[in-house]
Design a protein around this motif. Structure first.
Motif, PDB file in Angstrom:
ATOM      1  N   ILE A 161     -14.934 -84.408  38.272  1.00 49.62           N
ATOM      2  CA  ILE A 161     -14.822 -83.025  37.811  1.00 49.62           C
ATOM      3  C   ILE A 161     -13.560 -82.382  38.378  1.00 49.62           C
ATOM      4  CG2 ILE A 161     -15.886 -80.726  37.967  1.00 49.62           C
ATOM      5  CD1 ILE A 161     -18.637 -82.211  37.797  1.00 49.62           C
ATOM      6  N   ALA A 162     -13.279 -82.607  39.658  1.00 50.91           N
ATOM      7  CA  ALA A 162     -12.082 -82.019  40.280  1.00 50.91           C
ATOM      8  C   ALA A 162     -10.802 -82.500  39.596  1.00 50.91           C
ATOM      9  CB  ALA A 162     -12.054 -82.354  41.764  1.00 50.91           C
ATOM     10  N   HIS A 163     -10.739 -83.790  39.275  1.00 52.44           N
ATOM     11  CA  HIS A 163      -9.548 -84.303  38.582  1.00 52.44           C
ATOM     12  C   HIS A 163      -9.422 -83.702  37.190  1.00 52.44           C
ATOM     13  CE1 HIS A 163      -7.823 -87.158  41.403  1.00 52.44           C
ATOM     14  NE2 HIS A 163      -9.056 -87.500  41.747  1.00 52.44           N
ATOM     15  N   LEU A 164     -10.557 -83.475  36.525  1.00 55.12           N
ATOM     16  CA  LEU A 164     -10.511 -82.886  35.190  1.00 55.12           C
ATOM     17  C   LEU A 164     -10.210 -81.392  35.239  1.00 55.12           C
ATOM     18  CD1 LEU A 164     -13.453 -84.820  33.508  1.00 55.12           C
ATOM     19  CD2 LEU A 164     -10.986 -85.152  33.139  1.00 55.12           C
ATOM     20  N   THR A 206     -17.130 -79.638  30.146  1.00 55.91           N
ATOM     21  CA  THR A 206     -17.888 -78.654  29.373  1.00 55.91           C
ATOM     22  C   THR A 206     -18.040 -77.403  30.229  1.00 55.91           C
ATOM     23  OG1 THR A 206     -20.031 -79.352  30.236  1.00 55.91           O
ATOM     24  CG2 THR A 206     -19.208 -80.508  28.257  1.00 55.91           C
ATOM     25  N   ASP A 207     -18.547 -76.355  29.630  1.00 59.16           N
ATOM     26  CA  ASP A 207     -18.782 -75.121  30.391  1.00 59.16           C
ATOM     27  C   ASP A 207     -19.761 -75.357  31.538  1.00 59.16           C
ATOM     28  OD1 ASP A 207     -17.044 -73.705  28.770  1.00 59.16           O
ATOM     29  OD2 ASP A 207     -18.630 -72.934  27.467  1.00 59.16           O
ATOM     30  N   GLY A 208     -20.700 -76.279  31.345  1.00 58.30           N
ATOM     31  CA  GLY A 208     -21.671 -76.586  32.390  1.00 58.30           C
ATOM     32  C   GLY A 208     -21.018 -77.094  33.662  1.00 58.30           C
ATOM     33  N   THR A 217     -24.250 -87.578  30.229  1.00 55.71           N
ATOM     34  CA  THR A 217     -25.699 -87.457  30.039  1.00 55.71           C
ATOM     35  C   THR A 217     -26.201 -86.096  30.512  1.00 55.71           C
ATOM     36  OG1 THR A 217     -26.000 -89.841  30.269  1.00 55.71           O
ATOM     37  CG2 THR A 217     -27.934 -88.480  30.677  1.00 55.71           C
ATOM     38  N   ARG A 218     -25.598 -85.587  31.570  1.00 57.17           N
ATOM     39  CA  ARG A 218     -25.971 -84.264  32.110  1.00 57.17           C
ATOM     40  C   ARG A 218     -25.318 -83.115  31.349  1.00 57.17           C
ATOM     41  NH1 ARG A 218     -25.850 -82.965  37.563  1.00 57.17           N
ATOM     42  NH2 ARG A 218     -26.706 -81.066  36.721  1.00 57.17           N
ATOM     43  N   GLY A 219     -24.468 -83.428  30.391  1.00 50.76           N
ATOM     44  CA  GLY A 219     -23.809 -82.386  29.608  1.00 50.76           C
ATOM     45  C   GLY A 219     -22.640 -81.736  30.327  1.00 50.76           C
ATOM     46  N   LEU A 220     -22.071 -82.426  31.322  1.00 47.39           N
ATOM     47  CA  LEU A 220     -20.979 -81.847  32.112  1.00 47.39           C
ATOM     48  C   LEU A 220     -19.603 -82.240  31.591  1.00 47.39           C
ATOM     49  CD1 LEU A 220     -22.592 -82.352  35.628  1.00 47.39           C
ATOM     50  CD2 LEU A 220     -22.541 -80.264  34.232  1.00 47.39           C
ATOM     51  N   VAL A 221     -19.540 -83.340  30.847  1.00 43.64           N
ATOM     52  CA  VAL A 221     -18.292 -83.771  30.216  1.00 43.64           C
ATOM     53  C   VAL A 221     -18.598 -84.287  28.812  1.00 43.64           C
ATOM     54  CG1 VAL A 221     -17.190 -84.425  32.412  1.00 43.64           C
ATOM     55  CG2 VAL A 221     -18.340 -86.180  31.033  1.00 43.64           C
ATOM     56  N   GLU A 255      -6.532 -81.512  35.434  1.00 41.76           N
ATOM     57  CA  GLU A 255      -5.924 -81.984  34.189  1.00 41.76           C
ATOM     58  C   GLU A 255      -7.024 -82.459  33.249  1.00 41.76           C
ATOM     59  OE1 GLU A 255      -2.534 -85.116  32.604  1.00 41.76           O
ATOM     60  OE2 GLU A 255      -2.838 -84.894  34.757  1.00 41.76           O
ATOM     61  N   ASP A 256      -7.504 -81.546  32.438  1.00 33.96           N
ATOM     62  CA  ASP A 256      -8.575 -81.876  31.498  1.00 33.96           C
ATOM     63  C   ASP A 256      -8.039 -82.821  30.427  1.00 33.96           C
ATOM     64  OD1 ASP A 256     -11.266 -81.601  30.751  1.00 33.96           O
ATOM     65  OD2 ASP A 256     -10.777 -80.120  29.221  1.00 33.96           O
ATOM     66  N   GLY A 257      -8.900 -83.720  29.966  1.00 33.28           N
ATOM     67  CA  GLY A 257      -8.515 -84.625  28.899  1.00 33.28           C
ATOM     68  C   GLY A 257      -7.900 -85.928  29.365  1.00 33.28           C
ATOM     69  N   LEU A 258      -8.122 -86.286  30.629  1.00 32.81           N
ATOM     70  CA  LEU A 258      -7.645 -87.588  31.102  1.00 32.81           C
ATOM     71  C   LEU A 258      -8.423 -88.697  30.416  1.00 32.81           C
ATOM     72  CD1 LEU A 258      -7.506 -86.845  34.945  1.00 32.81           C
ATOM     73  CD2 LEU A 258      -5.541 -87.151  33.425  1.00 32.81           C
ATOM     74  N   THR A 259      -7.806 -89.860  30.296  1.00 28.12           N
ATOM     75  CA  THR A 259      -8.539 -91.006  29.777  1.00 28.12           C
ATOM     76  C   THR A 259      -9.395 -91.576  30.911  1.00 28.12           C
ATOM     77  OG1 THR A 259      -6.865 -92.637  30.371  1.00 28.12           O
ATOM     78  CG2 THR A 259      -6.670 -91.602  28.171  1.00 28.12           C
TER      79      THR A 259
END
Length: 155
Positions: free
Chosen positions: A42-45, A97-99, A76-80, A48-52
């Motif tokens: 999450i911290a890396h995203l 995601t917003d979550g 699965t948790r809806g976080l990405v 920079e969101d959208g990393l492969t």
């Protein structure tokens, strides 16, 4: 015959501190249903969101399969969410995601609490000096890696 040299105390010290911080971090994140490894994704995203998934694996210094598992659990948790890269259909780009954003406060609070525990008994000046020295050590190690392999120094 000369007896083998023991493991230097500093190596054990750095390793123990990192391990204990990670265990405490996991314990503090447990009520939020994530692990420290998942919070690293999450911290890396956030940065920079959208990393492969491959880019995440490289930044986390783990294998592609392990990174895929972390992403799958977060999805699965809806976080990405994973989306096919429009320029390379073989690659998946990972997006928050917003979550996931709601977990940032919990993560920051856990880090602040761990720092307060770890730095108990130190003045602000002592902490600043210690962090500066550790930053120098990190720089020295990066330089040594850069001298031996350009790929390893990218971190």
């Amino acid at each position: 015959m000369t007896p083998p040299r023991g493991v230097p105390t500093s190596r054990l010290l750095f390793r123990d501190i990192a391990r204990l911080r990670a265990r405490l971090f996991d314990r503090m994140l447990e009520p939020h249903g994530i692990t420290s490894s998942q919070s690293s994704v999450i911290a890396h995203l956030v940065a920079e969101d959208g990393l492969t998934q491959s880019e995440l694996a490289a930044r986390l210094e783990i294998g592609a399969v392990a990174a895929g598992g972390l992403v799958e659990r977060l999805e699965t948790r809806g976080l990405v969410t994973r989306r096919t890269d429009p320029k390379d259909r073989r690659a998946n780009r990972v997006h928050l995601t917003d979550g996931a954003h709601s977990l940032l406060t919990a993560t920051a609070d856990a880090i602040a609490a761990i720092d307060a525990i770890a730095y108990a008994g130190f003045s602000a000046e002592e902490v600043a000096v210690m962090e500066a020295r550790l930053d120098t050590i990190r720089g020295n190690l990066h330089a040594a890696l850069a001298a031996s392999s350009p790929r390893d120094a990218a971190d």
